[in-house]
Design an enzyme around this catalytic site. Structure first.
Site, PDB file in Angstrom:
ATOM      1  N   GLU A 285      23.047   6.039  14.058  1.00 44.51           N
ATOM      2  CA  GLU A 285      22.067   5.226  13.431  1.00 44.51           C
ATOM      3  C   GLU A 285      20.643   5.804  13.527  1.00 44.51           C
ATOM      4  OE1 GLU A 285      22.638   1.385  15.603  1.00 44.51           O
ATOM      5  OE2 GLU A 285      24.626   1.521  15.571  1.00 44.51           O
TER       6      GLU A 285
ATOM      7  N   SER B 120      25.711  -1.721  25.518  1.00 48.80           N
ATOM      8  CA  SER B 120      24.757  -2.868  25.176  1.00 48.80           C
ATOM      9  C   SER B 120      24.494  -3.256  26.839  1.00 48.80           C
ATOM     10  CB  SER B 120      25.441  -3.991  24.479  1.00 48.80           C
ATOM     11  OG  SER B 120      24.680  -5.278  24.623  1.00 48.80           O
TER      12      SER B 120
END
Ligand code: ARG
Length: 471
Positions: free
Chosen positions: A299, A286
């Site tokens: 994802e 992140s």
């Protein structure tokens, strides 16, 4: 708005019929050339088969056929190598190839399109593309299926909770869970085989829509292109895109399966589950939260399912209510499928990488499998085998679970005496042992080690059969 091209007259291959110049924006709007590049090798292949047949049938001379074949091969190479400057006035790959052919060999080049229309030409190319795309996807699927088998084999002793309603249900082997995806992919593989077969019908010879006035040998062309049959109705031949929909559908189905597997990878790699740890190379960080390791690629694969579904729905919608025979709407058939096939190939590679590099946290899975009262059904079954009606057995075991839960305990905390207090038929503490429970599920297709090994053997045989038939 409507800018005119430099030319006074229309320089397209159909220029004879036209007086006015082409509109530049409309040329861009109508062109499929950039999308068509995927079909270049097939356009050359089909044109070579057509030219050869024209020569054999005496519609053009043998020398002319030979020159066409030779130059087509060269044009194919040169366009692929970027050595030919293409113009949007060529509209599509068929016009680009033919235009370049004419530039190189003049009069003879102009004879290639005898007895042929772009309507039967484009769908022939597209069928050849589909067939080859199917076999590329099949190879990729076989690779992934093999890796799933290897993973199942290497982790055969690992026990995990099996879920229904996302609640722990019964213990299963991790390998059993993985192999469920093997069978999904095997059905996908069969769908691609069927789609390849559906694509294997020759439209060439249908010409614009009504067939040709020339004595074309369609069988000869079909043999040269390895099609299994010749389309029996010229109007159906040029307007049929069922084969592309079959391929779109096969892509949509495999993506649906990938999205389910990816969803599980996302869940399993979360702190809450902790069943697997994805390799760094298959995770991202992140930009703000230093502690994060995200399952982005799982994802993304899950997310890409949407665009592949869109391709199927898009083409179904384009085809709906389309009158016979060729309509320009049909030009919308290719871009989505090219993208869908590439997406499936990309996602297959990504999934393969994730699965073969992830760490399997077997202790965490076992711990989770032991904590969820998952021996409950088997405990009840034991009472039934001792003569008790199932409903009563269900009630007694329900009471055990209720009592343990109240005390913050699980089956592992029970003694044999404690168990017997609920029913004298409970004669062995192994009844609540998770491995014992698992091994009891020994029906064909069940999760016992013996049955999973048997399943693995079946899977290996299937892969070996595919490999053999590919040789
Ligand atoms: N680019 C066209 C397509 O992809 C080729 C066929 C065009 N035929 C025609 N009559 N305009 O469908």
């Amino acid at each position: 708005m409507a800018k005119k091209t430099d030319q006074d007259t229309n320089s397209n291959l159909w220029g004879g019929r036209f007086e006015g110049a082409a509109d530049q924006e409309m040329l861009v709007f109508g062109a499929s050339l950039p999308v068509d590049m995927n079909m270049l090798p097939y356009d050359i292949m089909a044109s070579i088969a057509h030219a050869t047949m024209l020569g054999k049938q005496g519609i053009i001379t043998a020398d002319e056929a030979q020159l066409l074949v030779k130059t087509l091969t060269e044009v194919g190479h040169d366009i692929a190598a970027g050595k030919v400057e293409l113009s949007l006035e060529d509209e599509d790959i068929h016009m680009a190839v033919e235009g370049e052919l004419i530039r190189r060999i003049g009069e003879v080049g102009k004879k290639l399109h005898t007895g042929r229309s772009r309507n039967d030409q484009v769908v022939t190319d597209f069928r050849l593309f589909c067939r080859s795309a199917c076999s590329e996807v099949i190879d990729a699927l076989l690779g992934l299926m093999t890796d799933i088998c290897d993973l199942a084999e290497a982790n055969i002793g690992v026990i995990m909770p099996g879920y229904t309603h996302m609640q722990k249900a019964q213990p299963v082997l991790f390998s059993h869970h993985l192999l469920a995806y093997f069978w999904m992919l095997n059905r996908d593989l069969e769908r691609f085989e069927d789609a390849a077969m559906a694509a294997s019908e020759l439209p060439l010879g249908a010409a614009a829509l009504a067939g040709s006035t020339f004595d074309l040998d369609r069988e000869l062309v079909a043999d040269a292109l390895d099609f299994v049959q010749v389309a029996p109705n010229s109007m159906d031949a040029v307007s049929n895109r069922d084969f592309a929909l079959d391929c779109d559908y096969a892509c949509a189905m495999v993506m649906m399966h990938y999205s389910r597997l990816c969803e599980e990878l996302v869940l399993w790699s979360s702190d809450e589950f902790g069943f697997i740890t994805l390799a760094d190379a298959y995770s991202t960080g992140s930009s703000i939260m230093p502690q994060k390791k995200n399952p982005d690629y799982a994802e993304l694969t899950r997310g890409k399912t949407g665009r592949v579904y869109a391709t199927l729905i898009g083409l179904l919608t384009t085809m709906k209510g389309l009158p016979l025979a060729y309509n320009k709407d049909l030009q919308e058939d290719k871009e989505g499928l090219f993208d869908a096939v590439q997406t499936v190939l990309d996602c297959t590679g990504a999934l393969d990488g994730m699965l073969t590099t992830m760490q399997v946290n077997s202790e965490r899975m076992l711990d989770d499998a032991q904590s969820g009262f998952m021996a409950a059904t088997d405990l009840a079954d034991h009472l039934v085998r001792s003569g008790m009606p199932f409903r009563d057995a269900h009630h007694i075991v329900g009471q055990i679970v209720h009592d343990l839960e109240k005390q913050g305990k699980d089956f592992r905390d029970l003694s044999l005496e404690g168990l017997k207090a609920y029913a004298k038929e409970f004669d062995d503490l192994r009844l609540v042992d998770i491995r014992h429970v698992l091994e009891g599920h020994d029906t064909f297709g069940g999760t016992s080690t013996r049955r999973v090994r048997e399943q693995l053997e079946l899977a290996h045989t299937l892969i070996a059969d595919y490999d053999e038939s590919a040789e």
